[in-house]
Design a protein around this motif. Structure first.
Motif, PDB file in Angstrom:
ATOM      1  N   HIS A  41      22.605 -28.081  54.123  1.00  0.00           N
ATOM      2  CA  HIS A  41      23.840 -27.416  54.539  1.00  0.00           C
ATOM      3  C   HIS A  41      23.746 -26.882  55.960  1.00  0.00           C
ATOM      4  O   HIS A  41      24.735 -26.859  56.694  1.00  0.00           O
ATOM      5  CB  HIS A  41      24.181 -26.295  53.563  1.00  0.00           C
ATOM      6  N   HIS A  45      25.826 -28.220  59.642  1.00  0.00           N
ATOM      7  CA  HIS A  45      26.485 -27.330  60.598  1.00  0.00           C
ATOM      8  C   HIS A  45      26.223 -27.768  62.034  1.00  0.00           C
ATOM      9  O   HIS A  45      27.052 -27.545  62.923  1.00  0.00           O
ATOM     10  CB  HIS A  45      26.003 -25.896  60.388  1.00  0.00           C
ATOM     11  N   ARG A 100      34.076 -15.780  46.810  1.00  0.00           N
ATOM     12  CA  ARG A 100      34.302 -16.601  48.004  1.00  0.00           C
ATOM     13  C   ARG A 100      35.693 -16.346  48.584  1.00  0.00           C
ATOM     14  O   ARG A 100      35.861 -16.321  49.814  1.00  0.00           O
ATOM     15  CB  ARG A 100      34.139 -18.081  47.639  1.00  0.00           C
ATOM     16  N   ASN A 104      36.319 -14.994  52.347  1.00  0.00           N
ATOM     17  CA  ASN A 104      37.164 -15.721  53.299  1.00  0.00           C
ATOM     18  C   ASN A 104      38.161 -14.785  53.970  1.00  0.00           C
ATOM     19  O   ASN A 104      38.408 -14.874  55.179  1.00  0.00           O
ATOM     20  CB  ASN A 104      37.912 -16.853  52.590  1.00  0.00           C
ATOM     21  N   ASN A 108      37.982 -14.200  57.878  1.00  0.00           N
ATOM     22  CA  ASN A 108      39.053 -14.905  58.595  1.00  0.00           C
ATOM     23  C   ASN A 108      40.320 -14.082  58.760  1.00  0.00           C
ATOM     24  O   ASN A 108      41.230 -14.498  59.478  1.00  0.00           O
ATOM     25  CB  ASN A 108      39.390 -16.210  57.861  1.00  0.00           C
ATOM     26  N   PHE A 297      25.300 -20.043  49.884  1.00  0.00           N
ATOM     27  CA  PHE A 297      26.598 -20.402  50.451  1.00  0.00           C
ATOM     28  C   PHE A 297      27.248 -19.188  51.122  1.00  0.00           C
ATOM     29  O   PHE A 297      27.818 -19.289  52.211  1.00  0.00           O
ATOM     30  CB  PHE A 297      27.531 -20.949  49.365  1.00  0.00           C
ATOM     31  N   GLN A 301      27.933 -18.651  55.159  1.00  0.00           N
ATOM     32  CA  GLN A 301      29.273 -18.398  55.675  1.00  0.00           C
ATOM     33  C   GLN A 301      29.283 -17.180  56.598  1.00  0.00           C
ATOM     34  O   GLN A 301      30.007 -17.153  57.603  1.00  0.00           O
ATOM     35  CB  GLN A 301      30.255 -18.187  54.527  1.00  0.00           C
ATOM     36  N   THR A 305      29.210 -17.275  61.168  1.00  0.00           N
ATOM     37  CA  THR A 305      30.334 -16.633  61.852  1.00  0.00           C
ATOM     38  C   THR A 305      29.897 -16.073  63.207  1.00  0.00           C
ATOM     39  O   THR A 305      30.692 -16.014  64.144  1.00  0.00           O
ATOM     40  CB  THR A 305      30.907 -15.488  60.982  1.00  0.00           C
TER      41      THR A 305
END
Length: 359
Positions: A41, A45, A100, A104, A108, A297, A301, A305
């Motif tokens: 993973h 990226h 998740r 997010n 975001n 995961f 994330q 960022t």
């Protein structure tokens, strides 16, 4: 009487030692597999899918996981296994969705869908969430059902496994059925059953060292050649620009390279099992693979960022892999200290013994 009792006690000690050795060996392999998942993973990226490192990892790391899952389930026959797996796999799968979703929003600022819409979307397309857990649960259901059918109609298990795998993958290939992760279930059912049959075969053999060594050498020769031509996302091998072998050949190619890579790693760890016992961290990671799979995961994330390593790609990949693996492992162990986090993240309700071990 005393001699007989002493002999039985000695045999029990040896059996216990062999079981502990086998468990450590399996945990080490599982730890290596989850390490490859984290690495894969992170590689994605930084690099495109044609990068050789990505092609190596993605050619076999999930087949290896499924193979080992079947390897440890080779004696399971009853439906009680399904109840255990539903807790172990489905609870983390579903608990991950709202976590998740909230993450997010925090990272975001907003999200286009409601939690219910997001939930339905992940169930319809499990690869948006922890698809491996979803697929493994239904693969286990199919495995138990196939095994019981084989017993009822008095057929060798491998025939029923092959028939079910052929039917499922035929539906995927010719019907293009991919909803609810059906294609993952169909595909990785093959590797799960391969792990079951391989363990069964090994249990019935006294000495496989010569065969293991020959298999290791063969896989070590074949795997690099196959990886060179391998492409992800069901794309045909690169030699198709010179020779086209039809629609089904890329499917067979992907199946074979996954099995060759799996057996290469399996035989390496088996051949050097005494040395792999020294890889304590891999063995410890192998004991909490579900937790690492869930948590990494979320950690990725967050860390992606805020880029830290800039253009230092190789350094970034190495350090990110180490840091994310350690953080995910530490948080997984921490979850096991508390029943609710352990249940939600790892599908496990730890008892006093588990918590005493962690203390």
């Amino acid at each position: 009487m005393r001699a007989s009792s002493s002999r039985r006690h000695h045999i029990q000690i040896r059996i216990s030692a062999l079981r502990d050795h086998l468990q450590a060996y399996i945990d080490c392999l599982k730890g290596f597999a989850i390490f490859l998942v984290v690495l894969g993973h992170i590689l994605q990226h930084y690099y495109s899918d044609v990068n050789i490192a990505i092609r190596i990892v993605y050619s076999f790391h999930i087949p290896l996981f499924m193979f080992m899952s079947g390897y440890v389930c080779f004696r399971k026959y009853d439906w009680a296994m399904i109840k255990k797996r539903s807790t172990q796999l489905l609870i983390p799968f579903f608990s991950y969705i709202p976590v998740r979703y909230v993450l997010n929003i925090l990272l975001n600022g907003s999200i286009d869908s409601s939690l219910f819409q997001y939930f339905c979307h992940v169930v319809y397309q499990p690869d948006m969430g922890l698809w491996f857990l979803w697929a493994l649960f239904f693969i286990t259901v199919l495995f138990i059902a196939s095994r019981r059918i084989a017993r009822r109609i008095n057929l060798p298990e491998w025939i029923v496994f092959a028939a079910v795998a052929g039917l499922l993958n035929g539906i995927v290939i010719f019907g293009n059925v991919r909803q609810f992760g059906f294609h993952w279930i169909a595909w990785y059912f093959i590797y799960f059953c391969a792990g079951v049959m391989w363990r069964t075969w090994n249990e019935n053999k006294n000495d496989t060292r010569k065969f293991d060594f020959r298999l290791l050498i063969s896989c070590a020769i074949v795997f690099p050649v196959m990886v060179y031509f391998f492409r992800m996302h069901n794309e045909p091998p690169t030699f198709y620009q010179w020779i086209n072998l039809g629609r089904l050949f890329p499917v067979v190619y992907r199946l074979v390279i996954g099995m060759v890579g799996t057996m290469l790693v399996y035989e390496l760890f088996k051949l050097y099992n005494k040395q792999t016992e020294r890889l304590h961290f891999l063995s410890k990671m192998g004991g909490v693979t579900l937790g690492i799979y869930y948590i990494h995961f979320l950690v990725l994330q967050i860390v992606f960022t805020w880029p830290i390593f800039g253009n230092a790609i190789v350094i970034g990949i190495c350090l990110y892999t180490i840091i994310v693996s350690i953080i995910s492992y530490a948080l997984s162990r921490a979850c096991l200290r508390y029943r609710i986090p352990a249940l939600l993240v790892m599908g496990k309700w730890p008892d006093r013994t588990d918590r005493a071990i962690l203390a």
